[in-house]
Design an enzyme around this catalytic site. Sequence first.
Site, mmCIF file in Angstrom:
data_model
loop_
_atom_site.group_PDB
_atom_site.id
_atom_site.type_symbol
_atom_site.label_atom_id
_atom_site.label_comp_id
_atom_site.label_asym_id
_atom_site.label_seq_id
_atom_site.Cartn_x
_atom_site.Cartn_y
_atom_site.Cartn_z
ATOM 1 C CG ASP A 91 -1.746 1.184 1.393
ATOM 2 O OD1 ASP A 91 -2.273 1.659 0.369
ATOM 3 O OD2 ASP A 91 -1.902 1.664 2.537
ATOM 4 C CG ASP A 149 -1.255 8.425 2.240
ATOM 5 O OD1 ASP A 149 -0.345 9.119 1.769
ATOM 6 O OD2 ASP A 149 -1.989 8.821 3.173
#
Lengths: 314, 314
Positions: free
Chosen positions: A31, A33
Amino acid sequence: MAGAFGLKGCQKIRGPQLRNLLEAKDFILLDCDGVIWHGETAVTGAAKAVSSLIRHGKHVVFVTNNCTRPRESYVHKFCRLGFTDVMLEQIFSSSYCSALYLRDVVKVRGQVYVMGCDGLRTELEGAGVPCVEEADEAGATIYDCALAADVKAVLVGHDDKLTFLKLAKASCYLRDPDCLFLATDNDPWHPLSGGRILPGSGSLTAALEVSSGRKATVIGKPSRFMFECISSQFSGAEPAKCLMIGDRLETDMLFGSNCGLDTMLTLTGVSQLEDAHEYRDSELSANRGLVPDYVVDSIADFLPAFEEVDEQSD
Amino acid sequence: MAGAFGLKGCQKIRGPQLRNLLEAKDFILLDCDGVIWHGETAVTGAAKAVSSLIRHGKHVVFVTNNCTRPRESYVHKFCRLGFTDVMLEQIFSSSYCSALYLRDVVKVRGQVYVMGCDGLRTELEGAGVPCVEEADEAGATIYDCALAADVKAVLVGHDDKLTFLKLAKASCYLRDPDCLFLATDNDPWHPLSGGRILPGSGSLTAALEVSSGRKATVIGKPSRFMFECISSQFSGAEPAKCLMIGDRLETDMLFGSNCGLDTMLTLTGVSQLEDAHEYRDSELSANRGLVPDYVVDSIADFLPAFEEVDEQSD
Protein backbone atom coordinates in the site's frame (compact mmCIF):
# COMPACT_ATOMS: atom_id res chain seq x y z
CA MET A 1 4.74 -18.43 15.85
CA ALA A 2 1.21 -18.38 17.19
CA GLY A 3 0.26 -15.99 20.01
CA ALA A 4 0.65 -16.92 23.66
CA PHE A 5 -2.84 -18.39 23.95
CA GLY A 6 -2.96 -20.02 20.55
CA LEU A 7 -4.26 -16.84 18.91
CA LYS A 8 -2.98 -16.65 15.36
CA GLY A 9 -1.58 -13.45 13.95
CA CYS A 10 -0.02 -10.11 14.90
CA GLN A 11 3.45 -11.68 15.07
CA LYS A 12 5.97 -8.91 15.58
CA ILE A 13 8.75 -9.80 13.20
CA ARG A 14 12.33 -8.57 12.59
CA GLY A 15 15.90 -9.68 11.97
CA PRO A 16 16.40 -13.23 10.73
CA GLN A 17 12.67 -14.12 10.89
CA LEU A 18 11.82 -11.15 8.70
CA ARG A 19 14.63 -12.05 6.32
CA ASN A 20 13.37 -15.61 6.01
CA LEU A 21 9.84 -14.41 5.33
CA LEU A 22 11.01 -12.01 2.60
CA GLU A 23 13.17 -14.70 1.06
CA ALA A 24 10.16 -16.98 0.77
CA LYS A 25 8.16 -14.41 -1.22
CA ASP A 26 8.58 -13.35 -4.83
CA PHE A 27 5.99 -10.58 -4.81
CA ILE A 28 5.82 -7.78 -2.28
CA LEU A 29 2.54 -5.88 -2.52
CA LEU A 30 2.70 -2.48 -0.86
CA ASP A 31 0.00 0.00 0.00
CA CYS A 32 1.27 3.58 -0.44
CA ASP A 33 -0.20 6.17 1.92
CA GLY A 34 0.74 5.37 5.52
CA VAL A 35 3.26 2.73 4.37
CA ILE A 36 5.83 4.38 2.09
CA TRP A 37 4.68 7.98 2.40
CA HIS A 38 2.30 10.37 4.13
CA GLY A 39 0.96 12.73 1.50
CA GLU A 40 4.06 14.42 0.11
CA THR A 41 6.55 13.12 2.70
CA ALA A 42 8.27 9.77 2.32
CA VAL A 43 8.37 7.48 5.36
CA THR A 44 11.98 7.52 6.60
CA GLY A 45 13.91 4.64 5.06
CA ALA A 46 11.02 3.55 2.82
CA ALA A 47 12.72 4.46 -0.47
CA LYS A 48 15.84 2.51 0.52
CA ALA A 49 13.73 -0.47 1.60
CA VAL A 50 11.90 -0.50 -1.74
CA SER A 51 15.20 -0.28 -3.63
CA SER A 52 16.61 -3.15 -1.57
CA LEU A 53 13.60 -5.32 -2.33
CA ILE A 54 13.95 -4.64 -6.05
CA ARG A 55 17.73 -5.22 -5.90
CA HIS A 56 17.13 -8.55 -4.19
CA GLY A 57 15.00 -9.64 -7.14
CA LYS A 58 11.58 -9.13 -5.63
CA HIS A 59 8.67 -8.01 -7.74
CA VAL A 60 7.45 -4.93 -5.88
CA VAL A 61 3.90 -3.95 -6.71
CA PHE A 62 2.03 -0.93 -5.34
CA VAL A 63 -1.64 -1.45 -4.58
CA THR A 64 -3.40 1.76 -3.68
CA ASN A 65 -7.03 2.71 -3.19
CA ASN A 66 -6.10 6.29 -4.01
CA CYS A 67 -8.09 7.04 -7.14
CA THR A 68 -7.25 10.72 -7.61
CA ARG A 69 -4.33 10.40 -10.02
CA PRO A 70 -3.69 8.54 -13.25
CA ARG A 71 -0.72 6.16 -13.10
CA GLU A 72 1.52 8.51 -15.08
CA SER A 73 1.22 11.03 -12.31
CA TYR A 74 2.14 8.36 -9.75
CA VAL A 75 5.43 7.65 -11.50
CA HIS A 76 6.32 11.33 -11.05
CA LYS A 77 5.33 11.24 -7.39
CA PHE A 78 7.42 8.14 -6.75
CA CYS A 79 10.41 9.79 -8.38
CA ARG A 80 9.87 13.10 -6.55
CA LEU A 81 9.81 11.34 -3.19
CA GLY A 82 13.01 9.38 -3.85
CA PHE A 83 11.56 6.10 -5.18
CA THR A 84 13.51 6.46 -8.40
CA ASP A 85 13.31 2.87 -9.66
CA VAL A 86 9.51 2.46 -9.73
CA MET A 87 7.89 1.99 -13.12
CA LEU A 88 4.37 2.40 -14.42
CA GLU A 89 3.79 -1.36 -14.62
CA GLN A 90 4.30 -1.71 -10.87
CA ILE A 91 1.46 0.63 -9.97
CA PHE A 92 -2.08 -0.68 -9.42
CA SER A 93 -4.41 2.08 -8.32
CA SER A 94 -8.17 1.71 -7.84
CA SER A 95 -8.70 4.15 -10.71
CA TYR A 96 -6.56 2.07 -13.09
CA CYS A 97 -8.26 -1.14 -11.99
CA SER A 98 -11.69 0.50 -12.37
CA ALA A 99 -10.80 1.34 -15.96
CA LEU A 100 -9.73 -2.28 -16.55
CA TYR A 101 -12.94 -3.55 -14.99
CA LEU A 102 -15.13 -1.33 -17.15
CA ARG A 103 -13.20 -2.07 -20.34
CA ASP A 104 -12.31 -5.75 -19.96
CA VAL A 105 -14.68 -7.34 -17.47
CA VAL A 106 -18.09 -5.75 -18.03
CA LYS A 107 -17.11 -4.34 -21.47
CA VAL A 108 -19.29 -1.30 -20.88
CA ARG A 109 -21.16 -0.01 -23.95
CA GLY A 110 -22.10 3.62 -23.45
CA GLN A 111 -20.81 6.40 -21.25
CA VAL A 112 -19.70 6.31 -17.63
CA TYR A 113 -20.84 8.99 -15.20
CA VAL A 114 -17.91 9.71 -12.90
CA MET A 115 -18.42 11.16 -9.45
CA GLY A 116 -14.72 11.60 -8.79
CA CYS A 117 -11.58 13.59 -9.51
CA ASP A 118 -10.26 14.52 -12.94
CA GLY A 119 -7.49 11.95 -12.48
CA LEU A 120 -10.06 9.16 -12.40
CA ARG A 121 -11.68 10.45 -15.58
CA THR A 122 -8.25 10.68 -17.23
CA GLU A 123 -7.48 7.06 -16.35
CA LEU A 124 -10.80 5.91 -17.83
CA GLU A 125 -10.37 7.90 -21.02
CA GLY A 126 -6.82 6.58 -21.34
CA ALA A 127 -8.31 3.08 -21.38
CA GLY A 128 -10.80 4.12 -24.04
CA VAL A 129 -13.79 4.23 -21.70
CA PRO A 130 -15.90 7.31 -22.53
CA CYS A 131 -17.06 9.51 -19.64
CA VAL A 132 -19.94 11.96 -19.48
CA GLU A 133 -18.60 15.47 -19.93
CA GLU A 134 -19.55 17.48 -16.82
CA ALA A 135 -21.54 20.37 -18.28
CA ASP A 136 -20.83 23.83 -16.94
CA GLU A 137 -24.47 24.74 -16.30
CA ALA A 138 -24.40 27.72 -13.98
CA GLY A 139 -27.43 27.65 -11.71
CA ALA A 140 -28.71 24.32 -13.07
CA THR A 141 -30.58 22.06 -10.66
CA ILE A 142 -31.65 18.44 -10.78
CA TYR A 143 -35.12 19.70 -11.77
CA ASP A 144 -33.90 21.16 -15.07
CA CYS A 145 -30.34 19.98 -15.85
CA ALA A 146 -29.51 17.86 -18.87
CA LEU A 147 -29.01 14.12 -18.31
CA ALA A 148 -27.07 12.02 -20.82
CA ALA A 149 -29.12 9.30 -22.51
CA ASP A 150 -26.55 6.50 -22.77
CA VAL A 151 -25.06 6.23 -19.29
CA LYS A 152 -24.34 2.56 -18.61
CA ALA A 153 -22.30 2.90 -15.42
CA VAL A 154 -21.86 5.25 -12.49
CA LEU A 155 -18.40 5.19 -10.95
CA VAL A 156 -17.85 6.84 -7.56
CA GLY A 157 -14.46 7.75 -6.17
CA HIS A 158 -12.92 10.44 -4.07
CA ASP A 159 -14.38 13.73 -5.30
CA ASP A 160 -13.19 16.95 -3.76
CA LYS A 161 -15.43 18.84 -6.17
CA LEU A 162 -18.55 16.97 -5.08
CA THR A 163 -21.76 18.98 -5.35
CA PHE A 164 -25.36 18.14 -4.57
CA LEU A 165 -26.12 18.27 -8.28
CA LYS A 166 -23.52 15.59 -9.04
CA LEU A 167 -24.95 13.35 -6.33
CA ALA A 168 -28.46 13.92 -7.66
CA LYS A 169 -27.45 13.20 -11.26
CA ALA A 170 -25.71 9.97 -10.24
CA SER A 171 -28.83 8.97 -8.26
CA CYS A 172 -31.01 9.57 -11.33
CA TYR A 173 -28.77 7.53 -13.62
CA LEU A 174 -28.93 4.64 -11.16
CA ARG A 175 -32.73 4.47 -11.51
CA ASP A 176 -32.00 2.47 -14.66
CA PRO A 177 -31.40 -1.10 -13.49
CA ASP A 178 -29.13 -1.65 -16.52
CA CYS A 179 -26.79 1.09 -15.34
CA LEU A 180 -23.92 -0.46 -13.34
CA PHE A 181 -22.94 0.99 -9.97
CA LEU A 182 -19.21 0.88 -9.18
CA ALA A 183 -17.02 2.41 -6.49
CA THR A 184 -13.25 2.75 -6.83
CA ASP A 185 -12.91 1.90 -3.13
CA ASN A 186 -14.71 2.03 0.18
CA ASP A 187 -12.19 3.95 2.30
CA PRO A 188 -14.25 5.89 4.86
CA TRP A 189 -11.82 8.75 5.51
CA HIS A 190 -8.15 9.69 5.35
CA PRO A 191 -6.07 11.36 8.03
CA LEU A 192 -4.74 14.88 7.41
CA SER A 193 -2.38 16.86 9.56
CA GLY A 194 -3.66 18.74 12.61
CA GLY A 195 -6.29 16.14 13.43
CA ARG A 196 -8.34 16.94 10.35
CA ILE A 197 -9.75 14.24 8.12
CA LEU A 198 -10.76 13.92 4.51
CA PRO A 199 -13.96 12.02 3.70
CA GLY A 200 -13.11 9.08 1.46
CA SER A 201 -14.79 7.40 -1.48
CA GLY A 202 -16.66 5.18 0.97
CA SER A 203 -18.44 8.22 2.35
CA LEU A 204 -19.67 9.32 -1.08
CA THR A 205 -20.54 5.75 -2.01
CA ALA A 206 -22.71 5.47 1.11
CA ALA A 207 -24.60 8.62 0.12
CA LEU A 208 -25.29 7.22 -3.32
CA GLU A 209 -26.20 3.79 -2.00
CA VAL A 210 -28.89 5.36 0.18
CA SER A 211 -30.27 7.69 -2.49
CA SER A 212 -30.35 4.92 -5.11
CA GLY A 213 -31.35 2.04 -2.86
CA ARG A 214 -28.58 -0.03 -4.51
CA LYS A 215 -25.22 -1.49 -3.46
CA ALA A 216 -22.04 -0.56 -5.28
CA THR A 217 -19.57 -3.09 -6.65
CA VAL A 218 -16.28 -2.10 -5.04
CA ILE A 219 -13.15 -2.37 -7.20
CA GLY A 220 -10.43 -1.44 -4.68
CA LYS A 221 -9.15 -3.22 -1.59
CA PRO A 222 -10.50 -5.24 0.21
CA SER A 223 -12.22 -6.62 -2.90
CA ARG A 224 -10.19 -9.29 -4.74
CA PHE A 225 -10.31 -7.62 -8.14
CA MET A 226 -7.05 -5.69 -7.79
CA PHE A 227 -5.19 -8.94 -7.14
CA GLU A 228 -6.78 -10.42 -10.25
CA CYS A 229 -5.37 -7.46 -12.20
CA ILE A 230 -1.92 -8.09 -10.72
CA SER A 231 -1.91 -11.83 -11.33
CA SER A 232 -3.13 -11.36 -14.90
CA GLN A 233 -0.17 -9.06 -15.60
CA PHE A 234 2.60 -10.91 -13.72
CA SER A 235 3.05 -14.60 -14.32
CA GLY A 236 4.03 -16.37 -11.14
CA ALA A 237 2.03 -14.11 -8.83
CA GLU A 238 0.65 -17.06 -6.91
CA PRO A 239 -0.94 -16.18 -3.55
CA ALA A 240 1.61 -18.28 -1.64
CA LYS A 241 4.41 -16.26 -3.22
CA CYS A 242 2.96 -12.86 -2.24
CA LEU A 243 3.12 -10.72 0.88
CA MET A 244 0.65 -7.85 1.29
CA ILE A 245 1.91 -4.94 3.38
CA GLY A 246 -0.35 -2.12 4.50
CA ASP A 247 -1.35 0.21 7.31
CA ARG A 248 -5.10 -0.33 7.40
CA LEU A 249 -6.68 -3.46 8.79
CA GLU A 250 -10.08 -2.95 7.14
CA THR A 251 -8.67 -2.54 3.65
CA ASP A 252 -5.09 -3.86 3.35
CA MET A 253 -5.17 -6.81 5.73
CA LEU A 254 -8.65 -7.87 4.66
CA PHE A 255 -7.61 -7.59 1.01
CA GLY A 256 -4.61 -9.84 1.60
CA SER A 257 -6.68 -12.32 3.51
CA ASN A 258 -9.46 -12.27 0.88
CA CYS A 259 -6.86 -13.13 -1.75
CA GLY A 260 -5.12 -15.83 0.31
CA LEU A 261 -1.90 -13.81 0.83
CA ASP A 262 0.25 -13.52 3.92
CA THR A 263 -0.30 -10.07 5.42
CA MET A 264 1.88 -7.59 7.27
CA LEU A 265 0.79 -4.46 9.14
CA THR A 266 3.10 -1.46 9.36
CA LEU A 267 2.54 0.87 12.28
CA THR A 268 3.30 4.05 10.32
CA GLY A 269 -0.30 4.72 9.29
CA VAL A 270 -3.93 4.51 10.37
CA SER A 271 -4.24 1.22 12.30
CA GLN A 272 -2.54 0.61 15.62
CA LEU A 273 -1.36 -2.62 17.18
CA GLU A 274 -4.19 -2.43 19.72
CA ASP A 275 -6.74 -2.36 16.89
CA ALA A 276 -5.21 -5.53 15.47
CA HIS A 277 -5.24 -7.21 18.89
CA GLU A 278 -8.87 -6.25 19.33
CA TYR A 279 -9.82 -8.03 16.11
CA ARG A 280 -7.61 -11.00 17.02
CA ASP A 281 -9.14 -11.37 20.46
CA SER A 282 -12.73 -10.87 19.33
CA GLU A 283 -14.94 -13.92 18.99
CA LEU A 284 -16.42 -12.88 15.66
CA SER A 285 -15.08 -15.17 12.97
CA ALA A 286 -15.76 -12.36 10.44
CA ASN A 287 -12.92 -10.45 12.12
CA ARG A 288 -10.32 -13.14 11.34
CA GLY A 289 -9.49 -11.62 7.98
CA LEU A 290 -8.65 -8.29 9.59
CA VAL A 291 -5.82 -9.73 11.70
CA PRO A 292 -2.36 -9.33 10.13
CA ASP A 293 -0.10 -12.35 10.11
CA TYR A 294 2.91 -10.13 10.84
CA VAL A 295 3.57 -6.67 12.24
CA VAL A 296 6.55 -4.32 11.74
CA ASP A 297 7.00 -0.82 13.06
CA SER A 298 7.88 0.43 9.60
CA ILE A 299 9.02 -1.01 6.30
CA ALA A 300 12.35 0.63 7.16
CA ASP A 301 12.72 -2.46 9.40
CA PHE A 302 13.49 -4.35 6.18
CA LEU A 303 16.84 -2.58 5.88
CA PRO A 304 18.70 -4.20 8.81
CA ALA A 305 17.24 -7.57 7.78
CA PHE A 306 18.66 -7.09 4.28
CA GLU A 307 21.97 -5.76 5.54
CA GLU A 308 22.49 -9.07 7.30
CA VAL A 309 21.86 -10.87 4.02
CA ASP A 310 24.29 -8.55 2.26
CA GLU A 311 26.90 -9.12 4.95
CA GLN A 312 26.47 -12.87 4.67
CA SER A 313 26.89 -12.77 0.91
CA ASP A 314 29.90 -10.46 1.07
CA MET B 1 -61.05 -6.43 10.57
CA ALA B 2 -58.04 -8.73 10.32
CA GLY B 3 -56.87 -9.98 6.91
CA ALA B 4 -58.19 -13.17 5.36
CA PHE B 5 -55.46 -15.36 6.88
CA GLY B 6 -55.25 -13.67 10.25
CA LEU B 7 -52.71 -11.14 8.94
CA LYS B 8 -53.23 -7.84 10.69
CA GLY B 9 -53.17 -4.56 8.84
CA CYS B 10 -53.66 -3.01 5.42
CA GLN B 11 -57.42 -2.78 5.95
CA LYS B 12 -58.91 -0.85 3.03
CA ILE B 13 -61.38 1.46 4.70
CA ARG B 14 -64.15 3.82 3.53
CA GLY B 15 -67.71 4.98 4.16
CA PRO B 16 -69.16 4.20 7.60
CA GLN B 17 -66.05 2.34 8.81
CA LEU B 18 -63.86 5.33 7.96
CA ARG B 19 -66.36 7.67 9.62
CA ASN B 20 -66.33 5.57 12.81
CA LEU B 21 -62.55 5.55 12.87
CA LEU B 22 -62.32 9.33 12.46
CA GLU B 23 -64.97 9.86 15.13
CA ALA B 24 -62.87 7.83 17.58
CA LYS B 25 -59.82 10.04 17.10
CA ASP B 26 -59.22 13.57 18.40
CA PHE B 27 -55.88 14.13 16.67
CA ILE B 28 -55.24 13.58 12.98
CA LEU B 29 -51.51 13.65 12.19
CA LEU B 30 -50.81 14.22 8.51
CA ASP B 31 -47.64 13.93 6.51
CA CYS B 32 -47.51 16.60 3.78
CA ASP B 33 -45.70 15.62 0.57
CA GLY B 34 -47.47 12.72 -1.11
CA VAL B 35 -50.50 13.09 1.20
CA ILE B 36 -51.91 16.60 0.85
CA TRP B 37 -49.69 17.88 -1.96
CA HIS B 38 -46.97 16.99 -4.45
CA GLY B 39 -44.46 19.81 -4.47
CA GLU B 40 -46.53 22.84 -5.47
CA THR B 41 -49.72 20.99 -6.44
CA ALA B 42 -52.38 20.11 -3.89
CA VAL B 43 -53.80 16.57 -3.96
CA THR B 44 -57.34 16.87 -5.35
CA GLY B 45 -59.83 17.21 -2.49
CA ALA B 46 -57.13 17.39 0.20
CA ALA B 47 -57.80 21.00 1.20
CA LYS B 48 -61.51 20.27 1.58
CA ALA B 49 -60.77 17.14 3.59
CA VAL B 50 -58.50 19.08 5.97
CA SER B 51 -61.14 21.81 6.38
CA SER B 52 -63.77 19.18 7.12
CA LEU B 53 -61.60 17.58 9.78
CA ILE B 54 -61.05 20.96 11.45
CA ARG B 55 -64.77 21.84 11.16
CA HIS B 56 -65.62 18.54 12.83
CA GLY B 57 -63.49 19.52 15.81
CA LYS B 58 -60.42 17.46 15.08
CA HIS B 59 -56.97 18.69 15.98
CA VAL B 60 -55.16 18.45 12.66
CA VAL B 61 -51.38 18.39 12.99
CA PHE B 62 -48.88 18.29 10.11
CA VAL B 63 -45.80 16.15 10.69
CA THR B 64 -43.26 16.55 7.93
CA ASN B 65 -39.66 15.43 7.51
CA ASN B 66 -39.15 18.29 5.06
CA CYS B 67 -36.51 20.43 6.71
CA THR B 68 -35.95 23.01 3.99
CA ARG B 69 -38.35 25.73 5.18
CA PRO B 70 -39.00 27.46 8.46
CA ARG B 71 -42.57 27.13 9.75
CA GLU B 72 -43.52 30.67 8.72
CA SER B 73 -42.85 29.75 5.13
CA TYR B 74 -45.04 26.66 5.52
CA VAL B 75 -48.00 28.77 6.58
CA HIS B 76 -47.67 30.66 3.29
CA LYS B 77 -47.45 27.44 1.32
CA PHE B 78 -50.53 26.01 3.00
CA CYS B 79 -52.45 29.18 2.20
CA ARG B 80 -51.16 29.33 -1.40
CA LEU B 81 -52.30 25.75 -2.04
CA GLY B 82 -55.79 26.33 -0.65
CA PHE B 83 -55.33 25.13 2.95
CA THR B 84 -56.46 28.50 4.28
CA ASP B 85 -57.26 27.51 7.85
CA VAL B 86 -53.88 26.05 8.86
CA MET B 87 -51.94 27.89 11.56
CA LEU B 88 -48.31 27.91 12.60
CA GLU B 89 -49.01 25.88 15.74
CA GLN B 90 -50.27 22.94 13.69
CA ILE B 91 -47.00 22.51 11.79
CA PHE B 92 -44.28 20.18 13.08
CA SER B 93 -41.38 19.99 10.66
CA SER B 94 -38.14 18.14 11.29
CA SER B 95 -36.30 21.49 11.22
CA TYR B 96 -38.58 22.97 13.91
CA CYS B 97 -38.29 19.83 16.04
CA SER B 98 -34.50 19.81 15.58
CA ALA B 99 -34.41 23.35 16.96
CA LEU B 100 -36.53 22.28 19.95
CA TYR B 101 -34.27 19.29 20.54
CA LEU B 102 -31.11 21.41 20.50
CA ARG B 103 -32.58 24.16 22.66
CA ASP B 104 -34.72 22.22 25.14
CA VAL B 105 -33.50 18.63 25.29
CA VAL B 106 -29.72 18.76 24.97
CA LYS B 107 -29.54 22.51 25.77
CA VAL B 108 -26.61 22.92 23.42
CA ARG B 109 -23.90 25.35 24.58
CA GLY B 110 -21.89 26.56 21.62
CA GLN B 111 -22.52 26.73 17.92
CA VAL B 112 -24.22 24.26 15.60
CA TYR B 113 -22.68 23.39 12.25
CA VAL B 114 -25.54 22.97 9.80
CA MET B 115 -25.18 20.88 6.66
CA GLY B 116 -28.56 21.87 5.29
CA CYS B 117 -30.66 24.55 3.63
CA ASP B 118 -30.96 28.16 4.76
CA GLY B 119 -34.47 27.38 6.02
CA LEU B 120 -33.07 24.98 8.58
CA ARG B 121 -30.58 27.59 9.77
CA THR B 122 -33.39 30.16 10.00
CA GLU B 123 -35.47 27.83 12.17
CA LEU B 124 -32.55 27.25 14.54
CA GLU B 125 -31.70 30.91 14.83
CA GLY B 126 -35.38 31.68 15.43
CA ALA B 127 -35.18 29.35 18.44
CA GLY B 128 -32.06 31.12 19.66
CA VAL B 129 -29.68 28.34 18.67
CA PRO B 130 -26.53 29.89 17.12
CA CYS B 131 -25.22 28.41 13.89
CA VAL B 132 -21.76 28.59 12.37
CA GLU B 133 -21.75 31.25 9.67
CA GLU B 134 -20.71 29.58 6.40
CA ALA B 135 -17.64 31.55 5.39
CA ASP B 136 -17.32 32.57 1.77
CA GLU B 137 -13.77 31.33 1.31
CA ALA B 138 -13.24 31.12 -2.43
CA GLY B 139 -10.85 28.29 -3.23
CA ALA B 140 -10.56 27.13 0.39
CA THR B 141 -10.03 23.43 1.02
CA ILE B 142 -10.25 21.24 4.10
CA TYR B 143 -6.45 21.51 4.32
CA ASP B 144 -6.50 25.25 4.96
CA CYS B 145 -10.04 26.45 5.73
CA ALA B 146 -11.02 27.98 9.07
CA LEU B 147 -12.83 25.73 11.54
CA ALA B 148 -14.92 27.23 14.36
CA ALA B 149 -13.65 26.41 17.85
CA ASP B 150 -16.93 26.02 19.74
CA VAL B 151 -19.00 23.67 17.60
CA LYS B 152 -21.04 21.45 19.91
CA ALA B 153 -23.36 19.85 17.38
CA VAL B 154 -23.47 18.96 13.71
CA LEU B 155 -26.97 18.90 12.22
CA VAL B 156 -27.49 17.32 8.79
CA GLY B 157 -30.57 17.88 6.67
CA HIS B 158 -31.45 18.20 3.03
CA ASP B 159 -28.76 20.38 1.47
CA ASP B 160 -29.04 21.29 -2.18
CA LYS B 161 -25.89 23.40 -1.81
CA LEU B 162 -23.83 20.50 -0.48
CA THR B 163 -20.14 20.67 -1.34
CA PHE B 164 -17.25 18.41 -0.51
CA LEU B 165 -15.84 21.10 1.77
CA LYS B 166 -19.03 21.17 3.86
CA LEU B 167 -18.94 17.38 4.21
CA ALA B 168 -15.27 17.53 5.18
CA LYS B 169 -15.83 20.29 7.76
CA ALA B 170 -18.70 18.38 9.34
CA SER B 171 -16.51 15.26 9.45
CA CYS B 172 -13.76 17.21 11.21
CA TYR B 173 -16.13 18.68 13.81
CA LEU B 174 -17.38 15.19 14.60
CA ARG B 175 -13.88 14.07 15.58
CA ASP B 176 -14.66 15.73 18.92
CA PRO B 177 -16.64 13.12 20.91
CA ASP B 178 -18.40 15.97 22.76
CA CYS B 179 -19.83 17.28 19.51
CA LEU B 180 -23.36 15.90 19.01
CA PHE B 181 -24.36 14.37 15.70
CA LEU B 182 -27.98 14.97 14.66
CA ALA B 183 -29.96 14.44 11.46
CA THR B 184 -33.27 16.15 10.74
CA ASP B 185 -34.51 12.95 9.11
CA ASN B 186 -33.38 9.84 7.32
CA ASP B 187 -35.42 10.07 4.12
CA PRO B 188 -33.31 8.39 1.42
CA TRP B 189 -34.72 10.22 -1.62
CA HIS B 190 -37.74 12.08 -2.87
CA PRO B 191 -39.56 11.59 -6.17
CA LEU B 192 -39.48 14.37 -8.76
CA SER B 193 -41.37 14.57 -12.02
CA GLY B 194 -40.08 12.76 -15.10
CA GLY B 195 -38.69 9.83 -13.12
CA ARG B 196 -35.96 11.95 -11.53
CA ILE B 197 -35.18 11.79 -7.83
CA LEU B 198 -33.73 14.09 -5.24
CA PRO B 199 -31.27 12.62 -2.70
CA GLY B 200 -32.69 13.12 0.80
CA SER B 201 -31.20 13.93 4.17
CA GLY B 202 -30.66 10.21 4.73
CA SER B 203 -28.22 10.14 1.85
CA LEU B 204 -26.09 12.96 3.27
CA THR B 205 -26.35 11.50 6.75
CA ALA B 206 -24.99 8.20 5.46
CA ALA B 207 -21.99 9.98 3.92
CA LEU B 208 -21.23 11.69 7.22
CA GLU B 209 -21.79 8.54 9.26
CA VAL B 210 -19.16 6.76 7.19
CA SER B 211 -16.62 9.59 7.23
CA SER B 212 -17.03 10.15 10.98
CA GLY B 213 -17.48 6.52 12.04
CA ARG B 214 -20.45 7.66 14.16
CA LYS B 215 -24.23 7.21 14.09
CA ALA B 216 -26.54 10.21 13.90
CA THR B 217 -29.44 10.78 16.27
CA VAL B 218 -32.43 11.18 13.96
CA ILE B 219 -35.04 13.78 14.93
CA GLY B 220 -37.68 13.25 12.24
CA LYS B 221 -39.96 10.33 11.52
CA PRO B 222 -39.72 7.40 12.24
CA SER B 223 -38.07 8.52 15.49
CA ARG B 224 -40.53 9.22 18.33
CA PHE B 225 -39.26 12.70 19.10
CA MET B 226 -41.67 14.56 16.83
CA PHE B 227 -44.59 12.97 18.67
CA GLU B 228 -43.09 14.07 21.96
CA CYS B 229 -43.04 17.64 20.59
CA ILE B 230 -46.71 17.34 19.63
CA SER B 231 -47.87 15.84 22.91
CA SER B 232 -45.95 18.45 24.90
CA GLN B 233 -47.79 21.22 23.03
CA PHE B 234 -51.30 19.73 22.87
CA SER B 235 -52.85 18.40 26.03
CA GLY B 236 -54.92 15.31 25.34
CA ALA B 237 -52.71 14.03 22.52
CA GLU B 238 -52.76 10.50 23.88
CA PRO B 239 -51.59 7.82 21.42
CA ALA B 240 -54.99 6.09 21.48
CA LYS B 241 -56.62 9.35 20.38
CA CYS B 242 -54.30 9.89 17.39
CA LEU B 243 -54.29 8.65 13.82
CA MET B 244 -51.10 8.99 11.75
CA ILE B 245 -51.67 9.34 8.01
CA GLY B 246 -48.82 9.19 5.52
CA ASP B 247 -47.61 7.89 2.17
CA ARG B 248 -44.33 6.26 3.14
CA LEU B 249 -44.18 2.97 5.02
CA GLU B 250 -40.57 3.36 6.21
CA THR B 251 -41.13 6.77 7.76
CA ASP B 252 -44.81 7.54 8.36
CA MET B 253 -46.16 4.10 9.23
CA LEU B 254 -43.12 3.19 11.30
CA PHE B 255 -43.34 6.53 13.10
CA GLY B 256 -46.98 5.91 14.00
CA SER B 257 -46.23 2.41 15.12
CA ASN B 258 -43.17 3.52 17.14
CA CYS B 259 -45.41 5.99 18.97
CA GLY B 260 -48.30 3.56 19.51
CA LEU B 261 -50.68 5.33 17.09
CA ASP B 262 -53.11 3.81 14.62
CA THR B 263 -51.70 4.28 11.14
CA MET B 264 -53.21 4.91 7.72
CA LEU B 265 -51.47 4.73 4.34
CA THR B 266 -52.65 6.95 1.47
CA LEU B 267 -51.85 5.72 -2.00
CA THR B 268 -51.13 9.18 -3.43
CA GLY B 269 -47.40 9.10 -2.72
CA VAL B 270 -44.32 6.90 -2.61
CA SER B 271 -45.46 3.56 -1.16
CA GLN B 272 -47.85 1.25 -2.98
CA LEU B 273 -50.31 -1.27 -1.59
CA GLU B 274 -48.07 -4.12 -2.80
CA ASP B 275 -45.19 -2.74 -0.72
CA ALA B 276 -47.42 -2.80 2.36
CA HIS B 277 -48.57 -6.35 1.60
CA GLU B 278 -44.97 -7.43 1.20
CA TYR B 279 -44.11 -6.19 4.68
CA ARG B 280 -47.31 -7.69 6.09
CA ASP B 281 -46.65 -11.10 4.55
CA SER B 282 -42.94 -11.18 5.45
CA GLU B 283 -41.87 -13.29 8.37
CA LEU B 284 -39.55 -10.66 9.84
CA SER B 285 -41.08 -9.32 13.01
CA ALA B 286 -39.07 -6.11 12.47
CA ASN B 287 -41.35 -5.43 9.49
CA ARG B 288 -44.52 -5.38 11.63
CA GLY B 289 -44.17 -1.67 12.33
CA LEU B 290 -44.12 -0.87 8.63
CA VAL B 291 -47.58 -2.30 8.01
CA PRO B 292 -50.38 0.31 8.06
CA ASP B 293 -53.50 -0.49 10.04
CA TYR B 294 -55.65 1.15 7.37
CA VAL B 295 -55.36 2.10 3.73
CA VAL B 296 -57.22 4.75 1.70
CA ASP B 297 -56.70 5.75 -1.92
CA SER B 298 -56.48 9.41 -0.93
CA ILE B 299 -57.43 11.58 2.00
CA ALA B 300 -60.10 12.93 -0.36
CA ASP B 301 -61.89 9.69 0.62
CA PHE B 302 -62.67 11.43 3.91
CA LEU B 303 -65.11 13.76 2.18
CA PRO B 304 -67.89 11.27 1.36
CA ALA B 305 -67.48 9.82 4.86
CA PHE B 306 -68.02 13.26 6.35
CA GLU B 307 -70.85 14.11 3.99
CA GLU B 308 -72.74 11.18 5.41
CA VAL B 309 -72.18 12.58 8.89
CA ASP B 310 -73.33 15.99 7.72
CA GLU B 311 -76.40 14.48 6.12
CA GLN B 312 -77.20 12.57 9.30
CA SER B 313 -76.87 15.72 11.40
CA ASP B 314 -78.90 17.85 8.98
